[in-house]
Design a protein around this motif. Structure first.
Motif, PDB file in Angstrom:
ATOM      1  N   GLY A 463       0.786  -1.227   0.000  1.00 43.17           N
ATOM      2  CA  GLY A 463       0.000   0.000   0.000  1.00 43.17           C
ATOM      3  C   GLY A 463       0.816   1.274   0.000  1.00 43.17           C
ATOM      4  N   SER A 464       2.150   1.175   0.067  1.00 46.32           N
ATOM      5  CA  SER A 464       2.972   2.383   0.044  1.00 46.32           C
ATOM      6  C   SER A 464       2.894   3.030  -1.342  1.00 46.32           C
ATOM      7  N   ILE A 465       2.919   4.365  -1.355  1.00 43.60           N
ATOM      8  CA  ILE A 465       2.699   5.145  -2.577  1.00 43.60           C
ATOM      9  C   ILE A 465       4.022   5.336  -3.299  1.00 43.60           C
ATOM     10  N   LEU A 476      -6.617  14.654  -3.080  1.00 46.21           N
ATOM     11  CA  LEU A 476      -6.154  14.360  -1.725  1.00 46.21           C
ATOM     12  C   LEU A 476      -4.773  14.977  -1.533  1.00 46.21           C
ATOM     13  N   PRO A 477      -4.659  16.190  -0.996  1.00 42.39           N
ATOM     14  CA  PRO A 477      -3.328  16.771  -0.761  1.00 42.39           C
ATOM     15  C   PRO A 477      -2.482  15.943   0.184  1.00 42.39           C
ATOM     16  N   GLU A 478      -3.106  15.084   1.017  1.00 44.49           N
ATOM     17  CA  GLU A 478      -2.333  14.247   1.925  1.00 44.49           C
ATOM     18  C   GLU A 478      -1.448  13.256   1.188  1.00 44.49           C
ATOM     19  N   LEU A 479      -1.747  12.985  -0.107  1.00 45.64           N
ATOM     20  CA  LEU A 479      -0.951  12.029  -0.872  1.00 45.64           C
ATOM     21  C   LEU A 479       0.331  12.642  -1.397  1.00 45.64           C
ATOM     22  N   SER A 480       0.451  13.976  -1.408  1.00 49.09           N
ATOM     23  CA  SER A 480       1.633  14.626  -1.967  1.00 49.09           C
ATOM     24  C   SER A 480       2.844  14.323  -1.103  1.00 49.09           C
ATOM     25  N   PRO A 481       4.032  14.132  -1.724  1.00 47.38           N
ATOM     26  CA  PRO A 481       5.223  13.809  -0.932  1.00 47.38           C
ATOM     27  C   PRO A 481       5.581  14.883   0.071  1.00 47.38           C
ATOM     28  N   GLY A 482       5.277  16.142  -0.218  1.00 47.19           N
ATOM     29  CA  GLY A 482       5.657  17.199   0.699  1.00 47.19           C
ATOM     30  C   GLY A 482       4.747  17.322   1.898  1.00 47.19           C
ATOM     31  N   PRO A 492      -3.717   2.914   2.236  1.00 48.21           N
ATOM     32  CA  PRO A 492      -4.752   2.482   3.188  1.00 48.21           C
ATOM     33  C   PRO A 492      -4.748   3.299   4.481  1.00 48.21           C
ATOM     34  N   ALA A 493      -3.537   3.677   4.973  1.00 46.25           N
ATOM     35  CA  ALA A 493      -3.489   4.460   6.211  1.00 46.25           C
ATOM     36  C   ALA A 493      -4.092   5.837   6.017  1.00 46.25           C
ATOM     37  N   GLU A 511      -7.060 -11.453   3.526  1.00 46.70           N
ATOM     38  CA  GLU A 511      -7.461 -10.636   2.398  1.00 46.70           C
ATOM     39  C   GLU A 511      -6.501  -9.454   2.209  1.00 46.70           C
ATOM     40  N   HIS A 512      -6.489  -8.910   0.984  1.00 45.24           N
ATOM     41  CA  HIS A 512      -5.624  -7.775   0.644  1.00 45.24           C
ATOM     42  C   HIS A 512      -6.330  -6.476   0.992  1.00 45.24           C
ATOM     43  N   TRP A 513      -5.514  -5.426   1.197  1.00 43.88           N
ATOM     44  CA  TRP A 513      -6.094  -4.134   1.572  1.00 43.88           C
ATOM     45  C   TRP A 513      -7.001  -3.565   0.497  1.00 43.88           C
ATOM     46  N   SER A 514      -6.783  -3.915  -0.758  1.00 41.71           N
ATOM     47  CA  SER A 514      -7.603  -3.371  -1.834  1.00 41.71           C
ATOM     48  C   SER A 514      -9.049  -3.839  -1.767  1.00 41.71           C
ATOM     49  N   GLN A 515      -9.309  -4.956  -1.081  1.00 42.91           N
ATOM     50  CA  GLN A 515     -10.667  -5.494  -1.004  1.00 42.91           C
ATOM     51  C   GLN A 515     -11.543  -4.721  -0.023  1.00 42.91           C
ATOM     52  N   ALA A 516     -10.951  -3.820   0.770  1.00 35.87           N
ATOM     53  CA  ALA A 516     -11.733  -3.076   1.761  1.00 35.87           C
ATOM     54  C   ALA A 516     -11.890  -1.605   1.401  1.00 35.87           C
ATOM     55  N   LEU A 517     -11.450  -1.206   0.203  1.00 36.88           N
ATOM     56  CA  LEU A 517     -11.488   0.209  -0.168  1.00 36.88           C
ATOM     57  C   LEU A 517     -12.647   0.532  -1.098  1.00 36.88           C
ATOM     58  N   GLY A 518     -13.750  -0.189  -0.991  1.00 37.95           N
ATOM     59  CA  GLY A 518     -14.914   0.136  -1.803  1.00 37.95           C
ATOM     60  C   GLY A 518     -15.733   1.251  -1.174  1.00 37.95           C
TER      61      GLY A 518
END
Length: 809
Positions: A463-465, A476-482, A492-493, A511-518
């Motif tokens: 799940g690391s970006i 989602l500005p939280e996804l930006s590296p800065g 996921p976090a 199960e994988h983390w992708s299965q809970a992101l619906g």
């Protein structure tokens, strides 16, 4: 012309020879492949260059602070053999203004000769300027009876040679009868403006004149330096202001000294504090930074020379040797502890500072710590360069492999340009070519990803970006590296911190983390999106699997749905009001005691039908209010309010409520507005006031002009009122305020009952009031309200007047 050509040819030949010599020197350096040769070269040449070019008696800021701190702790006790005769304020007051006649100095020297001092230093210009009636012969006779030393400041040292004929003859006359003439020039440090060192010889042009204190005090090293003509500087410790015993000049002149008071002592005569006859200097001593006169400075210097506590500057040989040893020692330590090289360098710097402080404190030798710091810094640069050279050798082995990376079909990067003579250029060219091809491949991939109109994030299996495009960063500005922190580097976090709009099933352990992101999620900025993830598993075995996560933004869709629901409520609210008025007219017509006849009934029905049509047309205008699609014109606000009161008079009469209007129909309340929209605003507020008023209540509708800048409409009722929470939610401009007002209005009847208020229609005008706020904002106005449960509600609306629009805004 021939001369110009000859000069140009000569310059060209000179530069060519210099370039050849530089190339030969560079070739020689390339042949020195051993570390020892380069380090010895640094340890020898750098100290020579520094010692040759840098004046170590002019310290840096850090050196000056270290010198001051140490000297403050080593100041020796004052020598009782040095005493000051001060030209102070008392002497000026008793003798008269300066300069004094030669007769005063003659009598002073005669009185002083009776004390038989060891030496007398006159820290002022004796007999200058010459006054009328001065007897030079008497003054010379008095000087001959004492071991007097005359002083010449730096800016007057050239006067011994360049002064006028009269003054030159006076100087020769005095020099023949005194013990000696020395300079008294002082110079402060440029950065801190403090006096730390004194030059043994005066500066140019008279650089053969020794310092007067060195002529008086028995300091053999300085006497040898004076005899050899060696130019050097020495430092002195200071004991602070008025450290030496002092006698007033006037007391000596009056003969008030006790017998043998100054016998065998060194006397310094000159101005002290409180007399504007000489310059004052900042010095550092036992009492910290102190402002003292030059007389006190010379007394302290003579004191230090007598006691042997003066500070000698380290010889250039010692400075060069200390710097060379520090360079070699730190390079050896870097090789032994390469991972801690910065800490080792700092430790050596601290050691250099400690050595400098100890030598100054114990041996009275000044060795600036900046020499150690500069040598250590140069050694660190050499050591770093050697390590980088090793890294370059490692890169040479892999450049060929990088250059074999396949390129895209449209890659137009040219062939490698190889330098025939310089191998470094050849390697740089090959590396540059490989990097360009890799950058072109990355640019194709990044461009394709960034230009996607939807938000896409590339993640690893955990799940690391890894990569995200601009749409994802905007969503989602939280996804930006800065912006993302170490604890939230996984998608996921980050998603777990957001508000979920639907029930999401948590994944099982297997199960994988992708299965809970619906489902749908909401960001802190109010954006809504859904998540879809898929895995790219057809990658080579060493590379990890990559997950493509698509964030589909649903903000506009959900906002459109909310707006549609809100406008339907607006339409229902506005169309209900004319129907209520129609029903009220019918009820009045059916009442036998009513005066409403067929004509009034027909007129009212026609008016309300026209109003319904107008409301439908106005509703279309409200939907375009964000684009400011209004029909503005200059209108009278009081006339619009009166028209609204007239239209709702029947409704108020049917509910036995009295409408009172105090507006003044003048040209002073002209505003630029859409009259139809403002009629809707006033009608909305009046209808709510009538609906929530009891029979017999009075509703006041007023229009006033405030300070000639704005027209204010106020509507006050005596109805049920509202709780503060309901009013605050009603005045909130956001969608959250609408929802909160709707929720709180449901509990309004309970609040009224608690205050013994008869229950009436519940206040459900949150959506209608949103229309009021929107129209008022579009006109550049403002709205406020006050309400008390059981007492009533007042709303005020302000609009800028036509002639004051610019000032209002």
């Amino acid at each position: 012309m021939a001369g110009v050509i000859g000069s140009f040819t000569e310059e060209l030949i000179r530069r060519t020879l210099a370039m050849q010599m530089f190339r030969q020197f560079a070739s020689m350096l390339r042949k020195l492949k051993t570390r020892v040769a380069l380090r010895v070269l640094l340890a020898v040449l750098l100290p020579l260059a520094i010692v040759w070019k840098v004046d170590h008696t002019t310290p840096t800021v850090a050196d000056g602070r270290l010198y001051d701190r140490v000297m403050a702790s080593v100041a020796a006790p004052v020598n009782s053999e040095v005493e000051i005769i001060s030209i102070d304020a008392q002497s000026i007051q008793e003798i008269g203004p300066w300069p004094w006649p030669a007769a005063i100095h003659t009598e002073f020297l005669r009185q002083l000769s009776q004390q038989a001092p060891h030496a007398v230093v006159l820290n002022f210009r004796l007999g200058f300027p010459k006054l009328e009636g001065d007897d030079d012969a008497a003054l010379a006779a008095a000087l001959r009876k004492l071991p007097v030393y005359l002083t010449i400041p730096s800016y007057l040292s050239g006067a011994v040679v360049n002064q006028s004929e009269a003054l030159r003859s006076r100087t020769r006359h005095f020099s023949a009868v005194v013990q000696g003439i020395g300079h008294s020039s002082l110079s402060a440090d440029d950065s801190s403006k403090r006096l730390r060192f004194i030059s043994l010889f005066a500066p140019a042009p008279d650089n053969s004149l020794p310092y007067v204190g060195a002529m008086v005090a028995p300091a053999p090293p300085l006497h040898r330096a004076i005899a050899n003509g060696t130019h050097l500087q020495f430092g002195i410790p200071f004991n602070g202001e008025a450290a030496h015993p002092s006698i007033s000049y006037s007391e000596v002149l009056a003969g008030k000294l006790s017998a043998d008071r100054l016998k065998g002592r060194i006397v310094v005569v000159g101005p002290t504090n409180g007399v504007p006859l000489g310059r004052q200097w900042y010095v550092s001593g036992s009492s910290g930074a102190t402002l003292v006169t030059s007389t006190e400075v010379h007394a302290s210097a003579i004191d230090a020379l007598q006691q042997g506590t003066y500070v000698s500057a380290a010889p250039p040989v010692v400075l060069g040797l200390a710097m060379a040893l520090s360079i070699l020692a730190v390079l050896f330590s870097f090789d032994k502890l390469p991972k801690a090289a910065p800490l080792v360098g700092l430790a050596f710097i601290a050691s250099g500072v400690a050595v400098s402080a100890l030598m100054l404190r114990l041996l009275h030798i000044w060795l600036p710590s900046s020499f150690f710091v500069f040598g250590i810094f140069a050694a660190y640069l050499l050591w770093t360069w050697q390590h980088l050279y090793q890294v370059l050798g490692f890169l040479k082995e892999h450049i060929v492999a990088l250059s074999q990376v396949p390129s895209v079909k449209s890659d137009r990067v040219g062939p490698v340009r190889v330098g025939a003579n310089d191998p470094v250029e050849r390697y740089i060219g090959a590396l540059d070519h490989a990097i360009l091809r890799l950058m072109r491949l990355e640019a194709y991939m990044r461009f394709s990803l960034l230009k996607l109109p939807i938000a896409v994030v590339l993640c690893r299996s955990d799940g690391s970006i890894d990569v995200l495009n601009a749409a994802a960063a905007a969503l989602l500005p939280e996804l930006s590296p800065g912006t993302r922190s170490t604890a939230k580097e996984s998608l996921p976090a980050i998603i777990a911190q957001l508000e979920s709009k639907s029930s999401i099933r948590r994944p099982e352990l297997h199960e994988h983390w992708s299965q809970a992101l619906g489902g749908e999620y909401s960001t802190p900025l109010g954006k809504i999106f859904s998540i879809e993830a898929t895995c790219i598993d057809d990658v080579p075995a060493p590379a990890p699997a990559t997950w493509i996560v698509v964030l589909r933004e649903l903000t506009q869709e959900r906002q459109a749905e909310r707006e549609r629901a809100n406008w339907l409520n607006f339409l229902w609210h506005d169309l209900r009001s004319p129907q209520i008025n129609l029903l009220s007219l019918v009820e009045l017509y059916e009442m036998k005691s009513s005066r409403v006849g067929v004509a009034e009934l027909v007129t009212g029905v026609r008016r309300e039908a026209e109003r319904t049509i107008a409301l439908a047309q106005s509703f279309i205008s409200v939907t375009t209010s964000e684009a400011r699609d209004y029909e503005f014109a200059v209108v009278s606000l009081s006339s619009l309010l009166a028209k609204s009161v007239e239209e709702l008079a029947a409704y108020a009469l049917a509910r036995h409520v009295q409408l009172s209007s105090r507006s003044m129909h003048t040209h002073h309340d002209l505003v630029r507005a859409d009259g139809g929209m403002l009629l809707r605003v006033f009608a909305n507020l009046l209808e709510n006031a009538i609906r929530h008023s009891a029979p017999g209540d009075i509703i006041w509708a007023n229009c006033n002009v405030e300070k000639g800048l704005e027209a204010v409409v106020s509507i006050q009722d005596e109805g049920t009122g509202m709780a503060p929470a309901v009013l605050d939610a009603l005045l909130d401009r956001g969608a959250q305020g609408l929802t909160e007002a709707a929720k709180l209005s449901a509990s309004q009847q309970d609040i009224e009952a608690a205050h013994n208020v008869a229950p009436r229609d519940a206040r459900t005008h949150g959506f209608g009031f949103a229309m009021v706020r929107q129209v008022v904002a579009a006109h550049g106005g403002w709205i406020s309200g006050q309400s008390t449960v059981g007492e009533g509600t007042t709303f005020a609306i302000g609009f800028p007047l036509v002639h004051a629009e610019k000032q209002f805004h």
